[in-house]
Design an enzyme around this catalytic site. Sequence first.
Site, short mmCIF file in Angstrom:
data_model
loop_
_atom_site.label_atom_id
_atom_site.label_comp_id
_atom_site.label_asym_id
_atom_site.label_seq_id
_atom_site.Cartn_x
_atom_site.Cartn_y
_atom_site.Cartn_z
N LEU A 21 40.32 66.62 58.65
CA LEU A 21 39.49 66.59 59.86
C LEU A 21 39.85 67.72 60.82
O LEU A 21 38.97 68.29 61.47
CB LEU A 21 39.66 65.25 60.58
CG LEU A 21 39.10 64.01 59.88
CD1 LEU A 21 39.46 62.77 60.67
CD2 LEU A 21 37.60 64.12 59.72
N GLY A 24 46.52 72.14 62.83
CA GLY A 24 47.19 72.92 63.85
C GLY A 24 48.55 73.34 63.35
O GLY A 24 48.94 73.04 62.22
N LYS A 43 47.22 61.15 61.19
CA LYS A 43 47.84 62.30 61.82
C LYS A 43 49.19 62.54 61.14
O LYS A 43 49.97 61.60 60.93
CB LYS A 43 48.05 62.05 63.31
CG LYS A 43 48.73 63.20 64.03
CD LYS A 43 48.85 62.91 65.52
CE LYS A 43 49.50 64.08 66.25
NZ LYS A 43 49.59 63.84 67.71
N ASP A 134 45.24 62.54 80.64
CA ASP A 134 44.18 63.45 80.21
C ASP A 134 42.87 62.69 79.99
O ASP A 134 42.17 62.93 79.00
CB ASP A 134 44.59 64.18 78.92
CG ASP A 134 43.76 65.44 78.68
OD1 ASP A 134 43.07 65.87 79.62
OD2 ASP A 134 43.80 65.97 77.57
#
Length: 516
Positions: A21, A24, A43, A134
């Site tokens: 998906l 990084g 993740k 955030d």
Amino acid sequence: MADALPVGHSSFGPFTVLAELASGGMGRIYLARSPGGRTVAVKTLLTDGVDDRRRFAREVVLAQRVRGVYTASVVEADAHAAVPWMATEYIPAPSLRDLVEGCGPLGPSALHWVAAGMAEALVSIHAAGLVHRDVKPSNVLLPVEGPRVIDFGISQAGDVTRTQAALGTVAYAAPEQARGEPTTAASDVFSLGATLFFLAVGRAPYREGGAGSAMEQLVRAATGDLDVSGLPPELDALVLPCLALDPAERPAPAEILALCASRLGERPDARGGEDWLNPSWIEAIEGHRERRNRAVEDARRRVQPDAVTDAVPLPRPTSHLAAPAPVRRTRLWWAGGGAGLAVAALAVGLVVRPWEGDQAAGVPDKPVRILEVESEFRGSCSTGPDPGLLPTRTPVPDGRGFASYDTQTCVVVSTAPGMTVNKFKKVTAFEDTGPGAKGWAVMVTFEDADKAKFAELTGNVAGRAEPHNHLAFVQGDDRLLASPAILERLPGGSAPIAVGLERDQAQFLAKVLGAP
């Protein structure tokens, strides 16, 4: 550890990988499926550093605390596996930002329904002892069942994206957050109010709605320069208290939830989004869900025994940005991005205070010093390492401890003299378009007078063991800007300081550093 999914490693725990998906410098996120057919987002951490593993383990613990129907819950995790991983609920839904940009603002009744779900999510997050830091339109997904707040707790979890609220999303940050002061649950409430204002009006609540230069945006946020014109009067009681400049005057999420519940109670037969949302929003949500579900099914067919094609291939290696010297590995602190950089990305956010005096646009308010790193640990420079993550250390020597933006990481510099930089010769933000590349990057070039000293510094630390191969970019007496790993001497006078960014983040950072 490899920078891609290891050969033969097509699963994490009980979850079979279907597709990649996102990726990084620190890790990747995969689409995966459980034996029972449940689709999840996995993740992973793809670096070998001991501290990186400890931070990932902390993130897992923090994320597992949060329980609530309006957050993306953790399904299962193994922070101690060869490739550490965390599986969370997969939500095939567009973000609030996507919906407003594609369908226009939301009506008052529907907005109360969305606000109720977001407030309930914050109740869950704050009850777990976390502060989101955030909350913004792109961090709220909206399936028809109700909103889901994602990426919670990243600033406390040591994740590489922890500083996005300070740079890329200043338009939704509370004034105290933009000033670099400690953030609290009340800061999340301000960001909730800013997000609701965006839903109702189509722009952020600061003057000019987030337009203008990076410096102008930061000044507006730091000084609380609001413009709430255009807000429908029936939303005043919901939105305006959240935008109070004094954190003590903002309502608690539970109070917001109670206010919304009272409004929603006027329609006792209404249930999910089908009853509340605009028809164009429903159409966009359903269309997005159908496309994502088709993509999931296509991915499943590629890896299941009845597939007509071979098993899913290994993810593409992360692309290489042009760097001053060849390297083997990049350590990213600030945001995910490509490998192959000689200098790691910005750690914890550039803090400028242009409202404190006259200065040239984009120039930091104080000179930046670049110093050799002696040690680093997770925790406050004043209180020491985070209990349970690292062993007890001796107190930080006076004047040598520099804290990250969220005060959760401390870097101790050596007594070597280092160098001082008053400004950079050139700052460039650009999109990495190489094979397999993702995101934007920021490159800085030193003034001619500083090139030789920077080359000398990089030569001094290159090849040392972690973390002695790092250089700390610091400002003032205690502010850490970046702590990049240096793998080889850099004689060219240029260095990439941030990669894998969103466009607005890269442009904001570049302008702050002096880009035209």
